[in-house]
Design a protein around this motif. Sequence first.
Motif, PDB file in Angstrom:
ATOM      1  N   ASN A 242      -7.278 -13.016   4.306  1.00 37.15           N
ATOM      2  CA  ASN A 242      -7.928 -11.958   3.538  1.00 37.15           C
ATOM      3  C   ASN A 242      -6.840 -11.036   2.987  1.00 37.15           C
ATOM      4  OD1 ASN A 242     -10.317 -10.203   2.761  1.00 37.15           O
ATOM      5  ND2 ASN A 242      -9.140  -8.767   4.020  1.00 37.15           N
ATOM      6  N   ILE A 243      -6.744 -10.960   1.662  1.00 33.57           N
ATOM      7  CA  ILE A 243      -5.738 -10.112   1.023  1.00 33.57           C
ATOM      8  C   ILE A 243      -6.432  -8.930   0.349  1.00 33.57           C
ATOM      9  CG2 ILE A 243      -3.861 -10.013  -0.642  1.00 33.57           C
ATOM     10  CD1 ILE A 243      -3.366 -11.916   1.727  1.00 33.57           C
ATOM     11  N   PRO A 244      -6.328  -7.726   0.928  1.00 34.80           N
ATOM     12  CA  PRO A 244      -6.897  -6.554   0.270  1.00 34.80           C
ATOM     13  C   PRO A 244      -6.307  -6.405  -1.127  1.00 34.80           C
ATOM     14  CG  PRO A 244      -6.273  -6.044   2.535  1.00 34.80           C
ATOM     15  CD  PRO A 244      -5.692  -7.387   2.213  1.00 34.80           C
ATOM     16  N   ALA A 245      -7.169  -6.448  -2.158  1.00 38.81           N
ATOM     17  CA  ALA A 245      -6.679  -6.573  -3.534  1.00 38.81           C
ATOM     18  C   ALA A 245      -6.870  -5.323  -4.386  1.00 38.81           C
ATOM     19  CB  ALA A 245      -7.367  -7.762  -4.207  1.00 38.81           C
ATOM     20  N   ASP A 246      -7.342  -4.240  -3.798  1.00 35.95           N
ATOM     21  CA  ASP A 246      -7.551  -3.032  -4.599  1.00 35.95           C
ATOM     22  C   ASP A 246      -6.234  -2.410  -5.051  1.00 35.95           C
ATOM     23  OD1 ASP A 246     -10.230  -3.401  -4.310  1.00 35.95           O
ATOM     24  OD2 ASP A 246     -10.625  -1.553  -3.191  1.00 35.95           O
ATOM     25  N   ASN A 247      -5.153  -2.661  -4.300  1.00 36.70           N
ATOM     26  CA  ASN A 247      -3.829  -2.186  -4.669  1.00 36.70           C
ATOM     27  C   ASN A 247      -2.975  -3.408  -4.987  1.00 36.70           C
ATOM     28  OD1 ASN A 247      -0.946  -1.562  -4.267  1.00 36.70           O
ATOM     29  ND2 ASN A 247      -1.654   0.475  -3.663  1.00 36.70           N
ATOM     30  N   LYS A 248      -2.653  -3.610  -6.274  1.00 36.65           N
ATOM     31  CA  LYS A 248      -1.954  -4.823  -6.684  1.00 36.65           C
ATOM     32  C   LYS A 248      -0.561  -4.979  -6.078  1.00 36.65           C
ATOM     33  CE  LYS A 248      -4.354  -5.884 -11.025  1.00 36.65           C
ATOM     34  NZ  LYS A 248      -4.170  -6.172 -12.465  1.00 36.65           N
ATOM     35  N   PRO A 249       0.294  -3.951  -6.119  1.00 30.64           N
ATOM     36  CA  PRO A 249       1.626  -4.127  -5.526  1.00 30.64           C
ATOM     37  C   PRO A 249       1.565  -4.496  -4.042  1.00 30.64           C
ATOM     38  CG  PRO A 249       1.610  -2.206  -6.951  1.00 30.64           C
ATOM     39  CD  PRO A 249       0.177  -2.649  -6.817  1.00 30.64           C
ATOM     40  N   ALA A 250       0.660  -3.869  -3.303  1.00 35.10           N
ATOM     41  CA  ALA A 250       0.525  -4.168  -1.873  1.00 35.10           C
ATOM     42  C   ALA A 250       0.030  -5.591  -1.661  1.00 35.10           C
ATOM     43  CB  ALA A 250      -0.421  -3.165  -1.213  1.00 35.10           C
ATOM     44  N   ALA A 251      -0.905  -6.036  -2.508  1.00 33.22           N
ATOM     45  CA  ALA A 251      -1.431  -7.399  -2.394  1.00 33.22           C
ATOM     46  C   ALA A 251      -0.331  -8.422  -2.648  1.00 33.22           C
ATOM     47  CB  ALA A 251      -2.590  -7.594  -3.368  1.00 33.22           C
ATOM     48  N   ARG A 252       0.492  -8.174  -3.660  1.00 27.96           N
ATOM     49  CA  ARG A 252       1.584  -9.117  -3.985  1.00 27.96           C
ATOM     50  C   ARG A 252       2.583  -9.208  -2.839  1.00 27.96           C
ATOM     51  NH1 ARG A 252       2.284  -5.894  -9.611  1.00 27.96           N
ATOM     52  NH2 ARG A 252       0.408  -6.675 -10.665  1.00 27.96           N
ATOM     53  N   LEU A 253       2.949  -8.052  -2.289  1.00 24.49           N
ATOM     54  CA  LEU A 253       3.908  -8.050  -1.190  1.00 24.49           C
ATOM     55  C   LEU A 253       3.317  -8.747   0.035  1.00 24.49           C
ATOM     56  CD1 LEU A 253       6.574  -7.260   0.083  1.00 24.49           C
ATOM     57  CD2 LEU A 253       5.585  -5.010   0.616  1.00 24.49           C
ATOM     58  N   THR A 254       2.036  -8.543   0.283  1.00 20.55           N
ATOM     59  CA  THR A 254       1.386  -9.168   1.436  1.00 20.55           C
ATOM     60  C   THR A 254       1.413 -10.686   1.327  1.00 20.55           C
ATOM     61  OG1 THR A 254      -0.080  -7.244   1.719  1.00 20.55           O
ATOM     62  CG2 THR A 254      -0.755  -9.302   2.768  1.00 20.55           C
ATOM     63  N   VAL A 255       1.064 -11.206   0.158  1.00 12.39           N
ATOM     64  CA  VAL A 255       1.083 -12.657  -0.042  1.00 12.39           C
ATOM     65  C   VAL A 255       2.503 -13.200   0.110  1.00 12.39           C
ATOM     66  CG1 VAL A 255       0.800 -14.491  -1.767  1.00 12.39           C
ATOM     67  CG2 VAL A 255      -1.001 -12.768  -1.448  1.00 12.39           C
ATOM     68  N   ALA A 256       3.475 -12.558  -0.518  1.00 16.55           N
ATOM     69  CA  ALA A 256       4.865 -13.016  -0.444  1.00 16.55           C
ATOM     70  C   ALA A 256       5.366 -13.018   0.996  1.00 16.55           C
ATOM     71  CB  ALA A 256       5.752 -12.137  -1.322  1.00 16.55           C
ATOM     72  N   THR A 257       5.024 -11.995   1.738  1.00 22.19           N
ATOM     73  CA  THR A 257       5.471 -11.885   3.133  1.00 22.19           C
ATOM     74  C   THR A 257       4.853 -12.965   4.001  1.00 22.19           C
ATOM     75  OG1 THR A 257       5.746  -9.481   2.890  1.00 22.19           O
ATOM     76  CG2 THR A 257       5.612 -10.348   5.131  1.00 22.19           C
ATOM     77  N   ILE A 258       3.563 -13.207   3.814  1.00 26.23           N
ATOM     78  CA  ILE A 258       2.890 -14.256   4.593  1.00 26.23           C
ATOM     79  C   ILE A 258       3.515 -15.611   4.295  1.00 26.23           C
ATOM     80  CG2 ILE A 258       0.707 -15.527   4.851  1.00 26.23           C
ATOM     81  CD1 ILE A 258      -0.731 -12.813   4.444  1.00 26.23           C
ATOM     82  N   LEU A 259       3.784 -15.883   3.029  1.00 25.08           N
ATOM     83  CA  LEU A 259       4.418 -17.150   2.662  1.00 25.08           C
ATOM     84  C   LEU A 259       5.789 -17.291   3.339  1.00 25.08           C
ATOM     85  CD1 LEU A 259       3.644 -17.300  -1.182  1.00 25.08           C
ATOM     86  CD2 LEU A 259       2.727 -18.827   0.575  1.00 25.08           C
ATOM     87  N   TYR A 260       6.614 -16.278   3.183  1.00 26.28           N
ATOM     88  CA  TYR A 260       7.979 -16.376   3.707  1.00 26.28           C
ATOM     89  C   TYR A 260       8.010 -16.411   5.232  1.00 26.28           C
ATOM     90  CZ  TYR A 260      12.890 -15.538   4.601  1.00 26.28           C
ATOM     91  OH  TYR A 260      14.176 -15.652   5.059  1.00 26.28           O
ATOM     92  N   ASP A 261       7.260 -15.508   5.873  1.00 27.91           N
ATOM     93  CA  ASP A 261       7.298 -15.445   7.339  1.00 27.91           C
ATOM     94  C   ASP A 261       6.732 -16.709   7.972  1.00 27.91           C
ATOM     95  OD1 ASP A 261       8.464 -12.993   7.175  1.00 27.91           O
ATOM     96  OD2 ASP A 261       6.733 -11.841   7.875  1.00 27.91           O
ATOM     97  N   THR A 262       5.790 -17.362   7.306  1.00 28.30           N
ATOM     98  CA  THR A 262       5.248 -18.616   7.828  1.00 28.30           C
ATOM     99  C   THR A 262       6.242 -19.756   7.634  1.00 28.30           C
ATOM    100  OG1 THR A 262       2.965 -17.926   7.341  1.00 28.30           O
ATOM    101  CG2 THR A 262       3.350 -20.283   7.669  1.00 28.30           C
ATOM    102  N   LEU A 263       6.781 -19.877   6.438  1.00 28.70           N
ATOM    103  CA  LEU A 263       7.647 -21.018   6.124  1.00 28.70           C
ATOM    104  C   LEU A 263       8.978 -20.968   6.862  1.00 28.70           C
ATOM    105  CD1 LEU A 263       6.911 -21.290   2.301  1.00 28.70           C
ATOM    106  CD2 LEU A 263       6.145 -22.847   4.103  1.00 28.70           C
TER     107      LEU A 263
END
Length: 292
Positions: A242-263
């Motif tokens: 679940n990516i809270p999307a009301d704040n675009k910069p925060a949403a982008r950083l959240t997705v990028a972090t999840i991708l990197y920290d998982t991989l």
Amino acid sequence: MKKIKIKDYKITSKIKIETLPTLVDLKADKETIEDELRKIRRQLGKLQDTMYAHGKYSVLVCLQGMDTSGKDSLIREVFKDFNARGVEVMSFKVPTALELKHDFLWRHYLALPARGKFGVHNRTHYENVLVTRVHPNYILGENLPSIRTVDDINAEFWEKRFNQILNFEKHLAENGTIIFKFFMNLSKEEQKHRLLRRLNLKEKNWKFSAGDLVERKLWGTYMDCYEEAINRTSKDHAPWYNIPADNKPAARLTVATILYDTLKEYKDIKEPELDTKTKANIDLYRQELNNE
């Protein structure tokens, strides 16, 4: 800035969408968030280079969300520092006549990333249990043998379709595809604000479609369909976030972090070593070049 933890976003148990946050406070201003994103996307780009050399995994990034949830801009900002050959973006729209002559997963198979690459799908195979569920008459266009009228599209039909999606994702995961599914969770109020912005700013007018308002009236139905789809298909090998999307910069950083920290936890992803013969002759090759 507040640390982004995967466990706060990963869906591991049954959820109610109405209780999921659409806004997260990262305790940082926009500039700080964007600085952090620049750092992480560079790290992601380097990791993809390593994955390409390693050649055993591909990454499938699935983005789902209501209109204006920020999918396009997220793709632009998160994958900006990738080698262009290392990431393939696909946006799935209304199926073409050719696509409708095949099963609903066919076009999604064609768009899968090769090993070593990222595939980013803006709208995904889940459209087939979201849009088509809200508008079941779309199913008639698939010319399925067992479906003659909308009345034939019953609970058993959707059960089969969910199972087909589950089998599809299990097959991908078992063959080296790392799957991320991001639900861009936008509030209805924020969507209203973004639609008005498209109407009020001349340079944004082209983004507006009257159809957006038609779909907005079906918001509750869409949320019910999203909720069931997420609850039925969030698995260890293909989790939803679940990516809270009301704040675009925060949403982008959240997705990028999840991708990197998982991989980065895949310790077997590393550049292959040179073969013994090449490694033994590195000095010789260097000398040959220097002596040209």
